[in-house]
Design a protein around this motif. Structure first.
Motif, PDB file in Angstrom:
ATOM      1  N   CYS A   4       0.847  -1.178   0.000  1.00  0.00           N
ATOM      2  CA  CYS A   4       0.000   0.000   0.000  1.00  0.00           C
ATOM      3  C   CYS A   4       0.889   1.237   0.000  1.00  0.00           C
ATOM      4  CB  CYS A   4      -0.973  -0.006   1.173  1.00  0.00           C
ATOM      5  SG  CYS A   4      -0.220  -0.144   2.774  1.00  0.00           S
ATOM      6  N   ILE A   6       0.857   5.205   0.809  1.00  0.00           N
ATOM      7  CA  ILE A   6       0.087   6.223   1.524  1.00  0.00           C
ATOM      8  C   ILE A   6       0.773   7.574   1.358  1.00  0.00           C
ATOM      9  CG2 ILE A   6      -0.939   6.819   3.746  1.00  0.00           C
ATOM     10  CD1 ILE A   6      -1.611   3.987   2.903  1.00  0.00           C
ATOM     11  N   LEU A   8       1.950  11.054   2.341  1.00  0.00           N
ATOM     12  CA  LEU A   8       2.166  11.584   3.691  1.00  0.00           C
ATOM     13  C   LEU A   8       1.904  13.080   3.730  1.00  0.00           C
ATOM     14  CD1 LEU A   8       5.366   9.584   4.658  1.00  0.00           C
ATOM     15  CD2 LEU A   8       3.041   9.242   5.486  1.00  0.00           C
ATOM     16  N   ARG A   9       1.849  13.572   4.961  1.00  0.00           N
ATOM     17  CA  ARG A   9       1.595  15.002   5.154  1.00  0.00           C
ATOM     18  C   ARG A   9       2.851  15.823   4.900  1.00  0.00           C
ATOM     19  NH1 ARG A   9       0.729  14.473  11.089  1.00  0.00           N
ATOM     20  NH2 ARG A   9       2.084  12.686  10.703  1.00  0.00           N
ATOM     21  N   HIS A  10       3.975  15.145   4.626  1.00  0.00           N
ATOM     22  CA  HIS A  10       5.255  15.842   4.575  1.00  0.00           C
ATOM     23  C   HIS A  10       5.880  15.757   3.187  1.00  0.00           C
ATOM     24  CE1 HIS A  10       4.985  15.935   8.925  1.00  0.00           C
ATOM     25  NE2 HIS A  10       4.774  14.632   8.909  1.00  0.00           N
ATOM     26  N   LEU A  15       4.464   6.758   2.284  1.00  0.00           N
ATOM     27  CA  LEU A  15       4.758   5.579   3.108  1.00  0.00           C
ATOM     28  C   LEU A  15       4.328   4.359   2.314  1.00  0.00           C
ATOM     29  CD1 LEU A  15       5.400   4.129   5.841  1.00  0.00           C
ATOM     30  CD2 LEU A  15       3.032   4.602   6.498  1.00  0.00           C
ATOM     31  N   GLN A  17       4.136   0.236   2.408  1.00  0.00           N
ATOM     32  CA  GLN A  17       4.079  -0.719   3.502  1.00  0.00           C
ATOM     33  C   GLN A  17       3.464  -2.025   3.039  1.00  0.00           C
ATOM     34  OE1 GLN A  17       1.776   0.763   6.807  1.00  0.00           O
ATOM     35  NE2 GLN A  17       3.570   0.596   8.086  1.00  0.00           N
ATOM     36  N   LEU A  56       9.214  -5.089  11.072  1.00  0.00           N
ATOM     37  CA  LEU A  56       8.680  -5.673  12.296  1.00  0.00           C
ATOM     38  C   LEU A  56       8.532  -7.169  12.069  1.00  0.00           C
ATOM     39  CD1 LEU A  56       5.711  -3.158  12.856  1.00  0.00           C
ATOM     40  CD2 LEU A  56       7.955  -3.063  13.955  1.00  0.00           C
ATOM     41  N   VAL A 112       9.687   4.944   3.694  1.00  0.00           N
ATOM     42  CA  VAL A 112       9.192   6.254   3.275  1.00  0.00           C
ATOM     43  C   VAL A 112      10.003   6.675   2.052  1.00  0.00           C
ATOM     44  CG1 VAL A 112       8.902   8.666   3.938  1.00  0.00           C
ATOM     45  CG2 VAL A 112       8.415   6.843   5.577  1.00  0.00           C
TER      46      VAL A 112
ATOM     47  N   LEU B  15       9.933   7.666  11.321  1.00  0.00           N
ATOM     48  CA  LEU B  15       8.844   6.691  11.184  1.00  0.00           C
ATOM     49  C   LEU B  15       8.592   6.098  12.565  1.00  0.00           C
ATOM     50  CD1 LEU B  15       6.971   4.750   9.522  1.00  0.00           C
ATOM     51  CD2 LEU B  15       8.981   3.294   9.217  1.00  0.00           C
ATOM     52  N   GLN B  17       6.277   3.404  14.654  1.00  0.00           N
ATOM     53  CA  GLN B  17       5.540   2.222  14.268  1.00  0.00           C
ATOM     54  C   GLN B  17       5.323   1.305  15.453  1.00  0.00           C
ATOM     55  OE1 GLN B  17       7.640   0.065  11.195  1.00  0.00           O
ATOM     56  NE2 GLN B  17       5.880   0.302   9.869  1.00  0.00           N
ATOM     57  N   GLU B  51      -1.827  11.451  15.344  1.00  0.00           N
ATOM     58  CA  GLU B  51      -2.164  11.052  13.975  1.00  0.00           C
ATOM     59  C   GLU B  51      -1.622   9.652  13.713  1.00  0.00           C
ATOM     60  OE1 GLU B  51      -4.146  12.960  12.213  1.00  0.00           O
ATOM     61  OE2 GLU B  51      -4.086  14.318  13.935  1.00  0.00           O
ATOM     62  N   ASP B  53      -0.742   7.482  10.056  1.00  0.00           N
ATOM     63  CA  ASP B  53      -0.807   7.549   8.593  1.00  0.00           C
ATOM     64  C   ASP B  53      -1.375   6.289   7.974  1.00  0.00           C
ATOM     65  OD1 ASP B  53       0.183  10.158   8.053  1.00  0.00           O
ATOM     66  OD2 ASP B  53       2.193   9.481   8.593  1.00  0.00           O
ATOM     67  N   ASN B  54      -1.154   5.169   8.612  1.00  0.00           N
ATOM     68  CA  ASN B  54      -1.684   3.936   8.023  1.00  0.00           C
ATOM     69  C   ASN B  54      -1.867   2.859   9.077  1.00  0.00           C
ATOM     70  OD1 ASN B  54      -2.632   2.415   5.836  1.00  0.00           O
ATOM     71  ND2 ASN B  54      -0.681   1.347   5.646  1.00  0.00           N
ATOM     72  N   LEU B  56      -2.508  -1.365   9.238  1.00  0.00           N
ATOM     73  CA  LEU B  56      -2.671  -2.681   8.621  1.00  0.00           C
ATOM     74  C   LEU B  56      -3.411  -3.565   9.622  1.00  0.00           C
ATOM     75  CD1 LEU B  56       1.022  -3.220   7.398  1.00  0.00           C
ATOM     76  CD2 LEU B  56      -0.889  -2.381   6.023  1.00  0.00           C
ATOM     77  N   THR B  93      -5.649   0.042   5.218  1.00  0.00           N
ATOM     78  CA  THR B  93      -5.439  -0.088   3.771  1.00  0.00           C
ATOM     79  C   THR B  93      -4.784  -1.397   3.393  1.00  0.00           C
ATOM     80  OG1 THR B  93      -3.249   0.824   3.857  1.00  0.00           O
ATOM     81  CG2 THR B  93      -5.053   2.372   3.519  1.00  0.00           C
ATOM     82  N   VAL B 108      -1.001  -3.092  12.731  1.00  0.00           N
ATOM     83  CA  VAL B 108       0.254  -2.355  12.702  1.00  0.00           C
ATOM     84  C   VAL B 108      -0.103  -0.896  12.429  1.00  0.00           C
ATOM     85  CG1 VAL B 108       2.478  -2.086  11.563  1.00  0.00           C
ATOM     86  CG2 VAL B 108       1.399  -4.345  11.662  1.00  0.00           C
ATOM     87  N   SER B 110       1.329   2.955  11.771  1.00  0.00           N
ATOM     88  CA  SER B 110       2.538   3.650  11.333  1.00  0.00           C
ATOM     89  C   SER B 110       2.239   5.117  11.107  1.00  0.00           C
ATOM     90  CB  SER B 110       3.046   3.075  10.005  1.00  0.00           C
ATOM     91  OG  SER B 110       3.304   1.707  10.125  1.00  0.00           O
ATOM     92  N   VAL B 111       3.215   5.937  11.462  1.00  0.00           N
ATOM     93  CA  VAL B 111       3.063   7.376  11.215  1.00  0.00           C
ATOM     94  C   VAL B 111       4.444   7.969  10.983  1.00  0.00           C
ATOM     95  CG1 VAL B 111       3.113   7.883  13.684  1.00  0.00           C
ATOM     96  CG2 VAL B 111       2.076   9.531  12.141  1.00  0.00           C
ATOM     97  N   VAL B 112       4.495   8.929  10.068  1.00  0.00           N
ATOM     98  CA  VAL B 112       5.742   9.655   9.838  1.00  0.00           C
ATOM     99  C   VAL B 112       5.587  11.024  10.476  1.00  0.00           C
ATOM    100  CG1 VAL B 112       7.260  10.625   8.089  1.00  0.00           C
ATOM    101  CG2 VAL B 112       6.258   8.354   7.753  1.00  0.00           C
ATOM    102  N   CYS B 113       6.510  11.347  11.376  1.00  0.00           N
ATOM    103  CA  CYS B 113       6.352  12.509  12.258  1.00  0.00           C
ATOM    104  C   CYS B 113       7.494  13.490  12.137  1.00  0.00           C
ATOM    105  CB  CYS B 113       6.376  12.069  13.722  1.00  0.00           C
ATOM    106  SG  CYS B 113       4.950  11.184  14.258  1.00  0.00           S
TER     107      CYS B 113
END
Lengths: 336, 336
Positions: A4, A6, A8-10, A15, A17, A56, A112, B15, B17, B51, B53-54, B56, B93, B108, B110-113
């Motif tokens: 998938c 995705i 991102l906001r940045h 992303l 995955q 993971l 990413v 990232l 996760q 937030e 982002d995705n 699973l 997704t 799972v 995940s977010v990119v920060c």
């Protein structure tokens, strides 16, 4: 799509995955760990992504194993998984383990990416050539290997194959499943691949159909050649089309990439894959074979009547050192 | 740490996760899906991340269920999981489903920060106040509910609790486990939290110890108050300290955040959590209680002798509308 994607906001990043887990299918726990990791990463590689930011690991330990077996088997499996992740340039930083009746092993790969790091699998055009980067027949090989100890089953195939050939095919299947598709992913950029997918549970034809269905252009995939681990087509035939291997729907585990390449790039792609081929799993490649062409059509894939079977000898065998891949003039000719 | 934080190759981003999966523990499949999703997201929320982002989804379908049950149960569980993900501002997704002897559900996240989006859980200082955002006792409540149909077990607790109280406590536990810790994560930024973790399998004291061990400063966490779902401490005592609930080591599922806040912010944090409390799972909050203080010490956590038990009434009950949280002057006094 195999992964998938995705947004991102940045800063235009995405992303990407994927996750996969399954039950052990080979007896060697270390190799099983490697295969599980190669199988997860393969979904990224199918998009031409060569990096992975994080892995993971997902594990379940069988409640039916005694403590001694558990302590012997699980570290090996985890070790194989970690080693394959390392070869993929990433590391395992998290995950989860539970107790379960059956062993489960799998993972989640995340990366990413900037837009130029991945190739959306929808750009095939008529005239493209289809390339496959691992031989088919892993499921037949794994099953035939189990039959060595089951006289009733063995009797069905003993006229077409020797025990030694089955053992070699099983080894080849195991090494092939444990080989990362990372080299192929890198070469997809070098040779301007238009689309790709990886071949797993639905078999070559199933995944070819899925890939054809996603194309922006009205194309069809016509498959002429089937590279198959040596003797596996004979076993399949002897068992009345076991798993429909020759129909292209036999399940593969951690199979190769099916790549759509511009016609003028395909032979070079195969030749470079071949030159990077490796001895025993891990980095490098299992080779590559031209298997078909992209035509104008209705977004489906098919295998021609009587496709040419390319017998792929086990790596390490004398035959493996001859150039018998589809990069030879003969194989190219058969498609043009 | 509750999540892994991977520095990325792009612009100072990380990232973050986490993964978690487990076996069903409540009978309602829809609520089970919600709880599984809330439990996965909770590891992000513990880092002040609001937030995702995705997501699973990881599922295994029990081979022991007949097709009819499977078709009834699995869509409900998936629906609950998806609904909770949507409340978390994300969507499911991808994922993987396998057949297994037991049902497994998890995911799972995940977010990119950017660096300012998460709070590393290592900044507690002496003088901070400890706040807990969900009551304890979910495991006791789930077990007591199963005992309604087991006369031998029920006889042990029937002198201290009514069947109706057990049913209410079970409902409360279910709603509490299904409540996202997202509101708390947002308020961690507003009230300058110094560190947090979420309370799950190791119980309050186990996770408090883990959090204390990671602190940059030499601090200790002293826990004075235990907010517990009403009647669960009585049940635990009646069974000879069932699950060691009052010792703080009873496992929780999808428990609250344990947050270290500056002393002057803690009451405001609790009061805002309380004002956002929700009726039945999902968005909002389950409340918040001041439970202890941070002192100079050896990076461990302990519960004082004879901690004050705060009986948390089921939401919807008349008692729930009284201000009985630790934001009352009485509770604050007991810590100072």
């Amino acid at each position: 799509m195999d992964s998938c994607v995705i947004p991102l906001r940045h800063g235009g990043l995405s992303l990407v995955q994927t996750t996969d887990f399954f039950y052990p299918l080979v007896e060697d726990p270390y190799m099983m760990g490697r295969i599980a990791c190669a199988n997860v990463l393969s979904d990224l590689y199918a998009m031409g992504i060569t990096e992975c930011d994080n892995m993971l690991m997902l594990l379940s330990v069988s409640q039916k194993m005694n403590e001694k077996d558990r302590e012997r088997v699980m570290p090996l499996m985890i070790g194989g998984f970690r080693d394959a992740a390392e070869e993929g340039g990433t590391s395992v930083t998290g995950g989860q383990t539970v107790i379960n009746p059956w062993i489960i092993v799998g993972g989640v790969a995340s990366v990413v990416c900037q837009p130029n790091e991945f190739i959306m699998p929808d750009g095939a055009v008529p005239g493209d050539v289809l390339v496959l980067t691992k031989p088919l027949g892993t499921r037949v090989a794994v099953n035939a290997h189990q039959w060595l100890d089951q006289p009733e089953k063995w009797n069905k195939i003993k006229l077409v194959v020797t025990k030694e050939e089955v053992r070699e095919a099983y080894q080849e299947a195991m090494f092939s499943m444990a080989t990362l598709n990372r080299t192929a992913a890198g070469l997809m950029h070098k040779f301007q691949a238009h689309a790709a997918t990886d071949v797993t549970g639905f078999g070559l034809l199933g995944h070819a159909n899925n890939l054809a269905a996603q194309q922006r252009n009205e194309v069809a995939f016509i498959i002429h050649n089937l590279p198959i681990i040596a003797k596996m087509s004979a076993i399949s035939k002897a068992c009345g089309n076991l798993f429909n291997l020759l129909q292209g729907t036999s399940a593969e585990t951690s199979g190769g990439l099916l790549v759509c390449l511009p016609r003028e790039q395909a032979a070079k792609f195969c030749s470079e894959m071949k030159s990077l081929s490796c001895g025993a799993g891990g980095q490098g490649s299992s080779g590559a074979w031209i298997i078909g062409i992209v035509e104008k059509g209705d977004r489906r894939a098919r295998i021609i009547d009587k496709p040419r079977i390319i017998e792929v000898p086990p790596r390490g065998s004398p035959a493996a050192h001859q150039d018998n891949s589809a990069t030879s003039p003969d194989a190219n000719t058969s498609l043009s």
